[in-house]
Design a protein around this motif. Structure first.
Motif, PDB file in Angstrom:
ATOM      1  N   MET A  39       2.130  45.901  32.741  1.00 30.23           N
ATOM      2  CA  MET A  39       2.010  47.198  32.071  1.00 30.23           C
ATOM      3  C   MET A  39       0.668  47.842  32.396  1.00 30.23           C
ATOM      4  O   MET A  39       0.588  49.044  32.648  1.00 30.23           O
ATOM      5  CB  MET A  39       2.179  47.054  30.559  1.00 30.23           C
ATOM      6  N   SER A  40      -0.378  47.053  32.420  1.00 25.80           N
ATOM      7  CA  SER A  40      -1.697  47.569  32.770  1.00 25.80           C
ATOM      8  C   SER A  40      -1.714  48.118  34.196  1.00 25.80           C
ATOM      9  O   SER A  40      -2.236  49.209  34.451  1.00 25.80           O
ATOM     10  CB  SER A  40      -2.740  46.462  32.615  1.00 25.80           C
ATOM     11  N   ASP A  41      -1.114  47.366  35.120  1.00 20.73           N
ATOM     12  CA  ASP A  41      -1.030  47.820  36.512  1.00 20.73           C
ATOM     13  C   ASP A  41      -0.225  49.116  36.625  1.00 20.73           C
ATOM     14  O   ASP A  41      -0.606  50.033  37.361  1.00 20.73           O
ATOM     15  CB  ASP A  41      -0.408  46.750  37.406  1.00 20.73           C
ATOM     16  N   LEU A  42       0.886  49.188  35.897  1.00 17.75           N
ATOM     17  CA  LEU A  42       1.721  50.393  35.935  1.00 17.75           C
ATOM     18  C   LEU A  42       0.999  51.586  35.309  1.00 17.75           C
ATOM     19  O   LEU A  42       1.102  52.707  35.813  1.00 17.75           O
ATOM     20  CB  LEU A  42       3.052  50.145  35.225  1.00 17.75           C
ATOM     21  N   GLU A  43       0.261  51.358  34.237  1.00 19.98           N
ATOM     22  CA  GLU A  43      -0.500  52.446  33.622  1.00 19.98           C
ATOM     23  C   GLU A  43      -1.561  52.968  34.582  1.00 19.98           C
ATOM     24  O   GLU A  43      -1.780  54.179  34.681  1.00 19.98           O
ATOM     25  CB  GLU A  43      -1.126  51.976  32.314  1.00 19.98           C
ATOM     26  N   ASP A  44      -2.221  52.051  35.293  1.00 17.83           N
ATOM     27  CA  ASP A  44      -3.215  52.462  36.294  1.00 17.83           C
ATOM     28  C   ASP A  44      -2.563  53.277  37.402  1.00 17.83           C
ATOM     29  O   ASP A  44      -3.096  54.305  37.826  1.00 17.83           O
ATOM     30  CB  ASP A  44      -3.917  51.240  36.906  1.00 17.83           C
ATOM     31  N   LEU A  45      -1.417  52.815  37.863  1.00 20.28           N
ATOM     32  CA  LEU A  45      -0.701  53.512  38.935  1.00 20.28           C
ATOM     33  C   LEU A  45      -0.247  54.887  38.467  1.00 20.28           C
ATOM     34  O   LEU A  45      -0.394  55.879  39.191  1.00 20.28           O
ATOM     35  CB  LEU A  45       0.490  52.673  39.397  1.00 20.28           C
ATOM     36  N   ARG A  46       0.274  54.964  37.246  1.00 19.29           N
ATOM     37  CA  ARG A  46       0.690  56.263  36.705  1.00 19.29           C
ATOM     38  C   ARG A  46      -0.512  57.197  36.596  1.00 19.29           C
ATOM     39  O   ARG A  46      -0.429  58.371  36.951  1.00 19.29           O
ATOM     40  CB  ARG A  46       1.354  56.091  35.343  1.00 19.29           C
ATOM     41  N   GLU A  48      -3.204  57.174  38.414  1.00 19.04           N
ATOM     42  CA  GLU A  48      -3.560  57.593  39.769  1.00 19.04           C
ATOM     43  C   GLU A  48      -2.606  58.673  40.276  1.00 19.04           C
ATOM     44  O   GLU A  48      -3.031  59.658  40.893  1.00 19.04           O
ATOM     45  CB  GLU A  48      -3.537  56.372  40.696  1.00 19.04           C
ATOM     46  N   LEU A  49      -1.321  58.496  39.991  1.00 19.17           N
ATOM     47  CA  LEU A  49      -0.340  59.514  40.378  1.00 19.17           C
ATOM     48  C   LEU A  49      -0.621  60.834  39.657  1.00 19.17           C
ATOM     49  O   LEU A  49      -0.567  61.905  40.274  1.00 19.17           O
ATOM     50  CB  LEU A  49       1.080  59.041  40.056  1.00 19.17           C
ATOM     51  N   GLU A  50      -0.935  60.766  38.381  1.00 18.03           N
ATOM     52  CA  GLU A  50      -1.222  61.987  37.627  1.00 18.03           C
ATOM     53  C   GLU A  50      -2.456  62.697  38.176  1.00 18.03           C
ATOM     54  O   GLU A  50      -2.477  63.935  38.266  1.00 18.03           O
ATOM     55  CB  GLU A  50      -1.381  61.658  36.144  1.00 18.03           C
ATOM     56  N   ASN A  51      -3.466  61.929  38.567  1.00 19.19           N
ATOM     57  CA  ASN A  51      -4.657  62.542  39.170  1.00 19.19           C
ATOM     58  C   ASN A  51      -4.309  63.249  40.472  1.00 19.19           C
ATOM     59  O   ASN A  51      -4.779  64.362  40.731  1.00 19.19           O
ATOM     60  CB  ASN A  51      -5.733  61.483  39.431  1.00 19.19           C
ATOM     61  N   ARG A 113       5.553  49.736  46.885  1.00 23.67           N
ATOM     62  CA  ARG A 113       6.067  50.914  47.604  1.00 23.67           C
ATOM     63  C   ARG A 113       5.261  52.158  47.259  1.00 23.67           C
ATOM     64  O   ARG A 113       4.839  52.909  48.146  1.00 23.67           O
ATOM     65  CB  ARG A 113       7.542  51.126  47.263  1.00 23.67           C
ATOM     66  N   VAL A 114       5.017  52.381  45.975  1.00 21.35           N
ATOM     67  CA  VAL A 114       4.283  53.581  45.551  1.00 21.35           C
ATOM     68  C   VAL A 114       2.834  53.519  46.024  1.00 21.35           C
ATOM     69  O   VAL A 114       2.291  54.521  46.491  1.00 21.35           O
ATOM     70  CB  VAL A 114       4.370  53.765  44.020  1.00 21.35           C
ATOM     71  N   SER A 115       2.223  52.360  45.935  1.00 22.05           N
ATOM     72  CA  SER A 115       0.833  52.221  46.406  1.00 22.05           C
ATOM     73  C   SER A 115       0.728  52.521  47.899  1.00 22.05           C
ATOM     74  O   SER A 115      -0.196  53.217  48.342  1.00 22.05           O
ATOM     75  CB  SER A 115       0.310  50.812  46.118  1.00 22.05           C
ATOM     76  N   ASP A 116       1.685  52.011  48.679  1.00 29.51           N
ATOM     77  CA  ASP A 116       1.689  52.282  50.116  1.00 29.51           C
ATOM     78  C   ASP A 116       1.876  53.778  50.383  1.00 29.51           C
ATOM     79  O   ASP A 116       1.199  54.352  51.236  1.00 29.51           O
ATOM     80  CB  ASP A 116       2.790  51.491  50.823  1.00 29.51           C
ATOM     81  N   LYS A 117       2.803  54.404  49.641  1.00 26.61           N
ATOM     82  CA  LYS A 117       3.041  55.839  49.821  1.00 26.61           C
ATOM     83  C   LYS A 117       1.799  56.647  49.461  1.00 26.61           C
ATOM     84  O   LYS A 117       1.481  57.628  50.128  1.00 26.61           O
ATOM     85  CB  LYS A 117       4.207  56.308  48.954  1.00 26.61           C
TER      86      LYS A 117
END
Length: 132
Positions: A39-46, A48-51, A113-117
């Protein structure tokens, strides 16, 4: 003698049940720890996407009509990825011990996948905006 055998079987069964309960408890603890980390990793990824979405939206607004379809398409793709991450967050929260391995695997695949994209997009968007 029969009593001794019966008591021995009861004792062995009791020990076995206690060990199974402890292993089950350990498994639940492991899943909960993995769930929190994921969940922490997904929150960080979200985040980053929002930024990136905010940054790209601002650039598109600044460019106005000159922004082009490619930037709008990239923005839409970022939003779609954010939605996928949010769905994965729901799946992680709702996963049971029976479904955990599947949810965990799917979420790790999505994260990779999202991190690579995002790495690809960073390079492409820098090139696009440097051209202006």
């Amino acid at each position: 003698m029969k009593n001794f055998i019966a008591l021995s079987l009861i004792l062995i069964t009791g020990i076995f049940l206690v060990q199974c309960a402890e292993e089950s408890g350990d498994n639940e603890t492991d899943i909960e720890e993995e769930r929190q980390e994921m969940m922490s990793d997904l929150e960080d990824l979200r985040g980053e996407l929002e930024n990136r979405i905010d940054e790209l939206s601002t650039r598109i607004e600044e460019e106005g009509d000159e922004a082009g379809d490619d930037r709008e398409a990239a923005l839409e793709e970022l939003r779609d990825e954010r939605s996928d991450v949010e769905r994965a967050m729901d799946d992680v929260e709702d996963a049971s011990s029976d479904t955990w391995d599947t949810v965990k695997s799917q979420t790790q695949d999505l994260t990779d996948r999202v991190s690579d994209k995002m790495d690809e997009w960073s390079n492409e968007l820098e090139d696009v905006f440097d051209d202006n």
